[in-house]
Design an enzyme around this catalytic site. Structure first.
Site, PDB file in Angstrom:
ATOM      1  N   SER A 119      32.395  36.086  39.456  1.00 26.72           N
ATOM      2  CA  SER A 119      31.435  35.406  38.588  1.00 26.72           C
ATOM      3  C   SER A 119      30.425  36.377  37.962  1.00 26.72           C
ATOM      4  O   SER A 119      30.152  36.314  36.755  1.00 26.72           O
ATOM      5  CB  SER A 119      30.713  34.348  39.431  1.00 26.72           C
ATOM      6  OG  SER A 119      29.642  33.790  38.761  1.00 26.72           O
ATOM      7  N   ASP A 136      30.507  25.714  41.514  1.00 25.40           N
ATOM      8  CA  ASP A 136      31.256  25.310  42.717  1.00 25.40           C
ATOM      9  C   ASP A 136      32.000  26.534  43.269  1.00 25.40           C
ATOM     10  O   ASP A 136      33.153  26.462  43.664  1.00 25.40           O
ATOM     11  CB  ASP A 136      32.248  24.193  42.345  1.00 25.40           C
ATOM     12  CG  ASP A 136      32.830  23.509  43.564  1.00 25.40           C
ATOM     13  OD1 ASP A 136      32.235  23.600  44.664  1.00 25.40           O
ATOM     14  OD2 ASP A 136      33.897  22.865  43.420  1.00 25.40           O
ATOM     15  N   HIS A 139      29.706  29.967  48.642  1.00 25.91           N
ATOM     16  CA  HIS A 139      28.612  29.194  49.223  1.00 25.91           C
ATOM     17  C   HIS A 139      27.649  30.022  50.066  1.00 25.91           C
ATOM     18  O   HIS A 139      26.828  29.457  50.792  1.00 25.91           O
ATOM     19  CB  HIS A 139      29.176  28.038  50.066  1.00 25.91           C
ATOM     20  CG  HIS A 139      29.696  26.904  49.221  1.00 25.91           C
ATOM     21  ND1 HIS A 139      29.572  26.888  47.843  1.00 25.91           N
ATOM     22  CD2 HIS A 139      30.323  25.758  49.539  1.00 25.91           C
ATOM     23  CE1 HIS A 139      30.112  25.776  47.374  1.00 25.91           C
ATOM     24  NE2 HIS A 139      30.585  25.074  48.376  1.00 25.91           N
ATOM     25  N   ASP A 165      28.548  20.273  46.328  1.00 27.72           N
ATOM     26  CA  ASP A 165      28.303  20.520  47.764  1.00 27.72           C
ATOM     27  C   ASP A 165      26.826  20.599  48.112  1.00 27.72           C
ATOM     28  O   ASP A 165      26.395  21.482  48.860  1.00 27.72           O
ATOM     29  CB  ASP A 165      29.038  21.793  48.225  1.00 27.72           C
ATOM     30  CG  ASP A 165      30.534  21.695  48.017  1.00 27.72           C
ATOM     31  OD1 ASP A 165      31.143  20.732  48.511  1.00 27.72           O
ATOM     32  OD2 ASP A 165      31.092  22.562  47.315  1.00 27.72           O
TER      33      ASP A 165
HETATM   34  N1  SAH Z   1      36.236  23.361  42.057  1.00 27.96           N
HETATM   35  C1  SAH Z   1      37.354  23.469  42.979  1.00 27.96           C
HETATM   36  C2  SAH Z   1      36.986  24.064  44.313  1.00 27.96           C
HETATM   37  C3  SAH Z   1      36.432  25.458  44.258  1.00 27.96           C
HETATM   38  S1  SAH Z   1      36.504  26.282  45.825  1.00 27.96           S
HETATM   39  C4  SAH Z   1      38.002  22.101  43.152  1.00 27.96           C
HETATM   40  O1  SAH Z   1      37.720  21.178  42.376  1.00 27.96           O
HETATM   41  O2  SAH Z   1      38.830  21.951  44.043  1.00 27.96           O
HETATM   42  C5  SAH Z   1      35.580  27.717  45.489  1.00 27.96           C
HETATM   43  C6  SAH Z   1      36.270  28.748  44.617  1.00 27.96           C
HETATM   44  O3  SAH Z   1      35.274  29.692  44.256  1.00 27.96           O
HETATM   45  C7  SAH Z   1      37.407  29.529  45.267  1.00 27.96           C
HETATM   46  O4  SAH Z   1      38.596  29.346  44.545  1.00 27.96           O
HETATM   47  C8  SAH Z   1      36.936  30.984  45.228  1.00 27.96           C
HETATM   48  O5  SAH Z   1      37.966  31.922  44.903  1.00 27.96           O
HETATM   49  C9  SAH Z   1      35.891  30.960  44.145  1.00 27.96           C
HETATM   50  N2  SAH Z   1      34.850  31.983  44.291  1.00 27.96           N
HETATM   51  C10 SAH Z   1      34.077  32.218  45.364  1.00 27.96           C
HETATM   52  N3  SAH Z   1      33.205  33.209  45.127  1.00 27.96           N
HETATM   53  C11 SAH Z   1      33.431  33.609  43.845  1.00 27.96           C
HETATM   54  C12 SAH Z   1      32.856  34.622  43.003  1.00 27.96           C
HETATM   55  N4  SAH Z   1      31.857  35.384  43.426  1.00 27.96           N
HETATM   56  N5  SAH Z   1      33.361  34.782  41.764  1.00 27.96           N
HETATM   57  C13 SAH Z   1      34.385  34.004  41.327  1.00 27.96           C
HETATM   58  N6  SAH Z   1      34.949  33.024  42.066  1.00 27.96           N
HETATM   59  C14 SAH Z   1      34.492  32.836  43.314  1.00 27.96           C
HETATM   60 MG    MG Z   2      32.837  22.363  46.214  1.00 27.50          MG
END
Ligand code: SAH
Ligand code: MG
Length: 205
Positions: A119, A136, A139, A165
């Protein structure tokens, strides 16, 4: 109002309740008239299908940011690890193949721009105003705060910020999404529109 999605969303792995997904759909339908939609954290595309199906209505676009290497809880040995999404050769999580398959099955490829990157890297040169940002992703407090700082500044006035969440009671879940939700409200730049299960929807003033 019930919605019609291009595929049976129950077959898309993910972490989004039907009510939350429907709220995202309606939100994106309105917000995408203000600018494109961007989500952080696509995983296998469940939220992406809801958001992109709404973008399609006005021929807007969803930027779907995810490095597809999984969050902490998706790693081997952790609570939400899915061996089907593990790339044995690379010894890494890889949800991108499944994500692509689902977006293609939903015939939404013309309304989704996958951004396969961390991100913070995707945000570094970002310069496009956004109608809706849906957070999302990771976390940890650091990940959530980085997402908040990286993306919310691009939301147009009257546009929306949605955060997934949110657990006000620490007994129910991690506090980072709730922390950035409180940060947004305390900034004076956002007002609360509604809460749908754990999905918080805010409007940029
Ligand atoms: N929105 C999805 C769930 C997302 S789960 C649904 O509807 O089911 C969280 C996601 O965030 C994971 O796929 C993970 O690879 C991504 N993620 C976690 N940290 C991240 C980062 N720093 N940059 C990009 N993606 C990230
Ligand atoms: Mg979520």
């Amino acid at each position: 109002m019930s919605i019609k999605l291009p595929i049976d969303i129950r077959n898309v792995k993910g972490f989004l309740a039907p009510h939350e997904g429907e709220a995202l759909y309606h939100l994106a339908a309105e917000a995408s008239t203000l600018g494109p939609v961007l989500e952080v954290g696509s995983y296998c595309g469940k939220s992406s299908v809801y958001l992109a199906a709404a973008c399609k209505l006005v021929d807007s676009v969803l930027f779907a940011v995810d490095h597809h290497r999984g969050s902490e809880e998706h790693q081997p040995g952790e609570e939400y690890h899915d061996p089907e999404l593990y790339d044995d050769g690379a010894q890494l999580m890889d949800s991108f193949r499944t994500f692509r398959r689902n977006i293609r099955a939903a015939e939404l490829e013309n309304w989704v721009v996958p951004v396969v990157a961390p991100s913070a890297v995707a945000a570094r040169h970002w310069n496009t105003p956004l109608g809706l940002v849906f957070i999302d992703g990771g976390h940890s407090l650091e990940a959530a705060t980085t997402d908040y700082r990286s993306w919310t500044r691009h939301i147009v006035p009257g546009g929306y910020l949605a955060i997934h969440d949110i657990f006000p009671d620490p007994a129910d879940g991690g506090q980072a999404p709730y922390d950035i939700y409180k940060l947004a409200l305390a900034s004076g730049q956002f007002e609360l529109v509604e809460m749908v299960d754990t999905l918080g929807v805010l409007r940029r003033l």
